[in-house]
Design an enzyme around this catalytic site. Structure first.
Site, PDB file in Angstrom:
ATOM      1  N   LYS A 185      -2.836   7.025   1.052  1.00 11.41           N
ATOM      2  CA  LYS A 185      -2.666   7.223   2.499  1.00 11.41           C
ATOM      3  C   LYS A 185      -1.774   8.442   2.736  1.00 11.41           C
ATOM      4  O   LYS A 185      -0.592   8.337   3.067  1.00 11.41           O
ATOM      5  CB  LYS A 185      -2.094   5.956   3.148  1.00 11.41           C
ATOM      6  CG  LYS A 185      -2.322   5.910   4.652  1.00 11.41           C
ATOM      7  CD  LYS A 185      -2.210   4.499   5.172  1.00 11.41           C
ATOM      8  CE  LYS A 185      -2.189   4.427   6.693  1.00 11.41           C
ATOM      9  NZ  LYS A 185      -3.368   4.995   7.331  1.00 11.41           N
ATOM     10  N   GLU A 204     -16.263   5.652   5.690  1.00  8.39           N
ATOM     11  CA  GLU A 204     -15.389   4.923   6.616  1.00  8.39           C
ATOM     12  C   GLU A 204     -15.279   5.760   7.877  1.00  8.39           C
ATOM     13  O   GLU A 204     -15.920   6.800   8.011  1.00  8.39           O
ATOM     14  CB  GLU A 204     -14.007   4.672   5.983  1.00  8.39           C
ATOM     15  CG  GLU A 204     -13.274   5.929   5.574  1.00  8.39           C
ATOM     16  CD  GLU A 204     -11.959   5.652   4.832  1.00  8.39           C
ATOM     17  OE1 GLU A 204     -11.253   4.706   5.173  1.00  8.39           O
ATOM     18  OE2 GLU A 204     -11.659   6.437   3.909  1.00  8.39           O
ATOM     19  N   ARG A 250       0.833  -1.211   0.000  1.00 10.44           N
ATOM     20  CA  ARG A 250       0.000   0.000   0.000  1.00 10.44           C
ATOM     21  C   ARG A 250       0.865   1.258   0.000  1.00 10.44           C
ATOM     22  O   ARG A 250       0.561   2.246  -0.678  1.00 10.44           O
ATOM     23  CB  ARG A 250      -0.941  -0.014   1.210  1.00 10.44           C
ATOM     24  CG  ARG A 250      -1.930   1.140   1.207  1.00 10.44           C
ATOM     25  CD  ARG A 250      -2.967   1.019   2.310  1.00 10.44           C
ATOM     26  NE  ARG A 250      -2.379   1.144   3.635  1.00 10.44           N
ATOM     27  CZ  ARG A 250      -3.066   1.031   4.772  1.00 10.44           C
ATOM     28  NH1 ARG A 250      -4.365   0.777   4.752  1.00 10.44           N
ATOM     29  NH2 ARG A 250      -2.469   1.145   5.939  1.00 10.44           N
ATOM     30  N   HIS A 277       4.465  25.493  -4.723  1.00  9.78           N
ATOM     31  CA  HIS A 277       3.503  24.400  -4.829  1.00  9.78           C
ATOM     32  C   HIS A 277       3.892  23.260  -5.775  1.00  9.78           C
ATOM     33  O   HIS A 277       3.766  22.100  -5.404  1.00  9.78           O
ATOM     34  CB  HIS A 277       2.120  24.939  -5.197  1.00  9.78           C
ATOM     35  CG  HIS A 277       1.435  25.641  -4.057  1.00  9.78           C
ATOM     36  ND1 HIS A 277       1.918  26.798  -3.489  1.00  9.78           N
ATOM     37  CD2 HIS A 277       0.303  25.345  -3.385  1.00  9.78           C
ATOM     38  CE1 HIS A 277       1.112  27.177  -2.514  1.00  9.78           C
ATOM     39  NE2 HIS A 277       0.127  26.310  -2.422  1.00  9.78           N
ATOM     40  N   ARG A 295       9.862  26.594  -0.560  1.00 10.24           N
ATOM     41  CA  ARG A 295       8.406  26.447  -0.609  1.00 10.24           C
ATOM     42  C   ARG A 295       7.810  26.971  -1.915  1.00 10.24           C
ATOM     43  O   ARG A 295       7.899  28.157  -2.218  1.00 10.24           O
ATOM     44  CB  ARG A 295       7.761  27.183   0.566  1.00 10.24           C
ATOM     45  CG  ARG A 295       6.287  26.873   0.715  1.00 10.24           C
ATOM     46  CD  ARG A 295       5.655  27.619   1.885  1.00 10.24           C
ATOM     47  NE  ARG A 295       4.281  27.191   2.089  1.00 10.24           N
ATOM     48  CZ  ARG A 295       3.262  27.567   1.307  1.00 10.24           C
ATOM     49  NH1 ARG A 295       3.459  28.380   0.297  1.00 10.24           N
ATOM     50  NH2 ARG A 295       2.038  27.117   1.540  1.00 10.24           N
TER      51      ARG A 295
HETATM   52  N1  PMP Z   1      -9.401   4.439   7.041  1.00 10.05           N
HETATM   53  C1  PMP Z   1      -8.636   5.513   7.338  1.00 10.05           C
HETATM   54  C2  PMP Z   1      -9.082   6.854   6.879  1.00 10.05           C
HETATM   55  C3  PMP Z   1      -7.461   5.356   8.100  1.00 10.05           C
HETATM   56  O1  PMP Z   1      -6.707   6.418   8.397  1.00 10.05           O
HETATM   57  C4  PMP Z   1      -7.092   4.058   8.558  1.00 10.05           C
HETATM   58  C5  PMP Z   1      -5.863   3.824   9.398  1.00 10.05           C
HETATM   59  N2  PMP Z   1      -4.783   4.558   9.043  1.00 10.05           N
HETATM   60  C6  PMP Z   1      -7.913   2.977   8.222  1.00 10.05           C
HETATM   61  C7  PMP Z   1      -9.055   3.196   7.456  1.00 10.05           C
HETATM   62  C8  PMP Z   1      -7.579   1.577   8.669  1.00 10.05           C
HETATM   63  O2  PMP Z   1      -6.496   1.079   7.941  1.00 10.05           O
HETATM   64  P1  PMP Z   1      -5.570  -0.081   8.511  1.00 10.05           P
HETATM   65  O3  PMP Z   1      -6.443  -1.242   8.783  1.00 10.05           O
HETATM   66  O4  PMP Z   1      -4.617  -0.321   7.401  1.00 10.05           O
HETATM   67  O5  PMP Z   1      -4.934   0.446   9.755  1.00 10.05           O
END
Ligand code: PMP
Length: 285
Positions: free
Chosen positions: A150, A183, A52, A102, A100
């Protein structure tokens, strides 16, 4: 014992762990991260986390500061130096230091990488999951269109979590404009229908593909549970038999109330409890 951090090639005490003020992570949140749980000294699901991470880097056209082999060594060394048995490892990579401005810097800087680790009592987490669970609070999902990456750019998540905490809840259950649950602010959200089917939003929708989500899904299917990946509304969730959340730090954690309304009978339900035990066995294996 002082905690030790890895910062750009060196292992240093936390008090000396600093980054440059022109780091694009500091200036723009131009960076990505991973959080990996550590159980009995072992990094749980390390390879999916690295997959990931590499995907996040690629999506942002960011270089990895090292190959996967040396990265594994650094991560394990941070766990070792901090003498972590049960805990949480945090890894962040940013685009690096540049004046700095963008756009991506014309001369690509070397990406910056920091790693820290802290203790986390997973036995206490599992105990809470089996006996208490947590409260959820619905919050509007005001994030950007690339929640699959992420990114360290977490302001909307922070605001949602804070609003949830101010409402007396542990986690925000984020809801999109159409009334569908996306989520949590740092977790994936699940419900269990009255006929025992597990439901969680699919990852081709705009959510983070949680590593714990994937492992819990596998554990559930191994237990012959039915899993559906689809969107569900807040109303559907409130009428569900059970709800729970998943994340590296919370494992599988029952959500026993949402906006002050009981989910099921307001205690951790049988499906979630089975999953907590099965996920614990997976971590302990
Ligand atoms: N959704 C979000 C927005 C998150 O920040 C996280 C954890 N960082 C998760 C879901 C859960 O992901 P994981 O199971 O990989 O920790």
């Amino acid at each position: 014992m002082s905690r030790i951090a890895y910062v750009n090639g060196a292992y240093v005490p936390m008090s000396e762990a600093c980054v440059h003020i022109d780091d694009r992570g500091y200036q723009f949140a131009d960076g990505v991260y991973e959080g990996v749980s550590v159980r009995h000294g072992k990094l749980i699901d390390l390879e999916p986390h690295l997959d990931r991470l590499w995907r996040s880097l690629g999506e942002l056209q960011m270089m990895a500061p090292m190959d996967r082999g040396p990265m594994r060594l650094v991560l394990k060394e941070v766990v070792r130096r901090n003498r972590i048995k049960d805990g949480f490892l945090y890894l962040q990579i940013t685009r690096g230091v540049a004046p700095r401005d963008h756009p991506f810097p014309a001369q690509t800087p070397w990406p910056a990488m920091v790693v820290t680790a802290k203790r986390l009592n997973f036995d206490a987490v599992m105990d809470r999951a089996m006996t208490q669970g947590v409260a959820g609070s619905s919050q509007p999902d005001i994030r950007w269109g690339r929640c699959d990456v992420k990114s360290t750019s977490l302001l909307p998540n922070i605001l949602a979590k804070q609003a949830a905490r101010e409402a007396g809840a542990f986690e925000a259950v984020m809801v999109d404009r159409d009334g569908y649950v996306t989520e949590g602010s740092s977790t994936n959200i699940w419900m269990v229908t009255k006929d025992g089917t597990l439901v969680t939003r699919s990852t081709d929708d705009n959510i983070l593909p949680g590593i714990t989500r994937a492992s819990v899904m596998k554990v559930a299917r191994d237990l012959q549970m039915k899993v559906e990946e689809r969107a569900f509304t807040l109303e559907e969730a409130k009428g569900a038999a059970e709800m729970f959340l998943t994340s590296s730090t919370s494992c599988a954690m029952p959500i026993v109330s949402l906006d002050g309304q009981k989910i099921g009978d307001g205690t951790p339900g049988p499906v979630a409890k089975r999953l907590v035990e099965a996920y614990k066995a997976f971590m302990d294996a």
